[in-house]
Design a protein around this motif. Sequence first.
Motif: not given
Length: 82
Positions: A13-18
């Motif tokens: 989720i952090s890597k794909r936050q946007d």
Amino acid sequence: MTNHDAEKLLNRISKRQDSVLLLAVNPNVPFDNSLAERDLRMEKVKQKVSGPFRSEACAQNFALARSILVTLKKQKRDCLNL
């Protein structure tokens, strides 16, 4: 869910936050990405209820008709009065 699974999920989720937060910012973004899967669902339901198609031509005609109806629906056009 184990700690390892939760950590992997958090990293993902952090890597794909946007992308994850886009739904909250833009209401026009679909909730899921399974539009194509939903389009195919009707054929699977037909097979389950009525059995498989008797010929390749019948399957192609069904797919063509469904394609036209789904496209009209997506374009918010009347499917009954072409």
